[in-house]
Motif scaffolding. Structure first.
Motif, PDB file in Angstrom:
ATOM      1  N   HIS A  28      68.358  47.949 -10.789  1.00 31.40           N
ATOM      2  CA  HIS A  28      67.480  46.848 -10.353  1.00 31.40           C
ATOM      3  C   HIS A  28      67.843  45.591 -11.136  1.00 31.40           C
ATOM      4  O   HIS A  28      67.687  44.480 -10.648  1.00 31.40           O
ATOM      5  CB  HIS A  28      65.990  47.211 -10.474  1.00 31.40           C
ATOM      6  CG  HIS A  28      65.287  46.671 -11.691  1.00 31.40           C
ATOM      7  ND1 HIS A  28      65.302  47.312 -12.905  1.00 31.40           N
ATOM      8  CD2 HIS A  28      64.556  45.542 -11.874  1.00 31.40           C
ATOM      9  CE1 HIS A  28      64.594  46.591 -13.781  1.00 31.40           C
ATOM     10  NE2 HIS A  28      64.141  45.522 -13.191  1.00 31.40           N
ATOM     11  N   HIS A  38      67.338  44.340 -19.720  1.00 38.28           N
ATOM     12  CA  HIS A  38      66.153  45.213 -19.739  1.00 38.28           C
ATOM     13  C   HIS A  38      66.250  46.418 -18.806  1.00 38.28           C
ATOM     14  O   HIS A  38      65.709  47.472 -19.112  1.00 38.28           O
ATOM     15  CB  HIS A  38      64.895  44.403 -19.407  1.00 38.28           C
ATOM     16  CG  HIS A  38      64.771  44.039 -17.957  1.00 38.28           C
ATOM     17  ND1 HIS A  38      65.555  43.083 -17.364  1.00 38.28           N
ATOM     18  CD2 HIS A  38      63.974  44.528 -16.970  1.00 38.28           C
ATOM     19  CE1 HIS A  38      65.227  42.986 -16.084  1.00 38.28           C
ATOM     20  NE2 HIS A  38      64.281  43.840 -15.822  1.00 38.28           N
ATOM     21  N   HIS A  50      59.968  50.317 -14.233  1.00 41.17           N
ATOM     22  CA  HIS A  50      61.195  49.508 -14.150  1.00 41.17           C
ATOM     23  C   HIS A  50      61.324  48.431 -15.241  1.00 41.17           C
ATOM     24  O   HIS A  50      62.429  48.087 -15.639  1.00 41.17           O
ATOM     25  CB  HIS A  50      61.357  48.901 -12.750  1.00 41.17           C
ATOM     26  CG  HIS A  50      60.480  47.725 -12.474  1.00 41.17           C
ATOM     27  ND1 HIS A  50      59.136  47.836 -12.189  1.00 41.17           N
ATOM     28  CD2 HIS A  50      60.745  46.393 -12.452  1.00 41.17           C
ATOM     29  CE1 HIS A  50      58.629  46.639 -11.986  1.00 41.17           C
ATOM     30  NE2 HIS A  50      59.583  45.735 -12.142  1.00 41.17           N
ATOM     31  N   ASP A  51      60.216  47.897 -15.744  1.00 36.01           N
ATOM     32  CA  ASP A  51      60.318  46.825 -16.738  1.00 36.01           C
ATOM     33  C   ASP A  51      59.834  47.235 -18.130  1.00 36.01           C
ATOM     34  O   ASP A  51      59.492  46.366 -18.939  1.00 36.01           O
ATOM     35  CB  ASP A  51      59.528  45.589 -16.263  1.00 36.01           C
ATOM     36  CG  ASP A  51      60.306  44.764 -15.247  1.00 36.01           C
ATOM     37  OD1 ASP A  51      61.543  44.912 -15.163  1.00 36.01           O
ATOM     38  OD2 ASP A  51      59.680  43.965 -14.521  1.00 36.01           O
ATOM     39  N   ASP A  54      59.055  44.874  -6.403  1.00 35.14           N
ATOM     40  CA  ASP A  54      58.984  44.063  -7.610  1.00 35.14           C
ATOM     41  C   ASP A  54      58.648  42.609  -7.274  1.00 35.14           C
ATOM     42  O   ASP A  54      57.751  42.021  -7.842  1.00 35.14           O
ATOM     43  CB  ASP A  54      60.365  44.123  -8.279  1.00 35.14           C
ATOM     44  CG  ASP A  54      60.371  43.616  -9.707  1.00 35.14           C
ATOM     45  OD1 ASP A  54      59.310  43.251 -10.207  1.00 35.14           O
ATOM     46  OD2 ASP A  54      61.468  43.594 -10.289  1.00 35.14           O
TER      47      ASP A  54
HETATM   48 FE   LIG Z   1      63.014  43.792 -14.004  1.00 33.29          FE
END
Ligand SMILES: [Fe+2]
Ligand SMILES: [Fe+2]
Length: 246
Positions: free
Chosen positions: A139, A116, A104-105, A195
């Motif tokens: 997200h 991002h 996800h990041d 997260d």
């Molecule tokens: Fe994120």
């Protein structure tokens, strides 16, 4: 050669290689520090060549890089994503969500901070199930909006980082409204749920813990990531060779 001699020889080779090359920074690296309306000054080349391939200051990528190679050689410490993925696994969510948490990041870890979630989604889109990239994309917006039904609150960290009066741009509100009504809402929401609690200092998670999940759900191109012809391979190449002149 002993270890010290070897290190010195390597350093010498590197400085020679650098001596033969001119490296010019992309606008995005310097915009803000300098006015982007003014042309980026071209450094004097004095007969030297401009860099068009591997940057000798960076670790060399294997010939056919895999997703894990990018984690190892181009992404900063990925502990946050690894911890997220492990937590998702512990919470017993679908493997696709574990993968989404693992990735996800990657926008921040290896590319660009702003927006991002969108960058990461675009990077992985050709290689994962549509629901995975969708969850990663949204997200970005969902992080800013609580959902008590799954115990997700607005992150305290954001209040610290951005101030209590911060409110996201209208396009983020719009993306939230769209995602909230979508059939995959909960997939993306679960990325944010796993997260939030993933910042545990001192907990080390190995990438290899996710070899099977990645093997099952990430379509690794046989030519190597970035050397295939997918709609996002140029982005992987930019991460691999970030300082090429063209
Ligand atoms: Fe994120
Ligand atoms: Fe995150």
């Amino acid at each position: 050669m002993n270890t010290v001699e070897r290190a010195e020889a390597a350093e010498h080779a590197l400085s020679q290689e650098l001596d033969r090359l001119v490296i010019m920074k992309s606008t995005i690296y310097t915009s803000g520090e300098r006015d982007p309306r003014v042309a980026v000054p071209r450094p004097p080349s004095e007969g030297k060549r401009f860099l068009m391939g591997h940057d000798p200051r960076l670790p060399r990528m294997p010939e056919k890089p895999t997703l894990f190679d990018f984690f190892k050689y181009r992404f900063g410490p990925a502990n946050h994503m690894l911890q997220s993925a492990r937590l998702a696994q512990k919470n017993g969510v679908d493997e696709k969500i574990v993968l989404a948490c693992l990735l996800h990041d990657i926008g921040i870890a290896g590319f660009i901070r702003g927006d991002h979630g969108y960058w990461a989604a675009q990077l992985v889109e050709p290689y994962v199930d549509e629901e995975v990239s969708w969850a990663i994309r949204y997200h970005q917006a969902l992080r800013f909006f609580p959902d008590e039904s799954v115990g997700y609150r607005y992150p305290e960290l954001y209040t610290k980082l951005f101030g209590a009066d911060y409110t996201p741009e209208p396009y983020i509100h719009e993306a939230y409204r769209f995602a909230r009504a979508h059939k995959w809402y909960m997939t993306s929401r679960l990325v944010t749920v796993n997260d939030l609690y993933a910042f545990e200092p001192g907990v080390e998670v190995e990438l290899e813990e996710f070899t099977d999940v990645v093997g099952r759900h990430f379509k690794q191109p046989k030519e190597g990531l970035g050397l295939d012809a997918s709609p996002s391979s140029h982005m992987w190449r930019t991460i691999m060779w970030p300082t090429r002149y063209l």
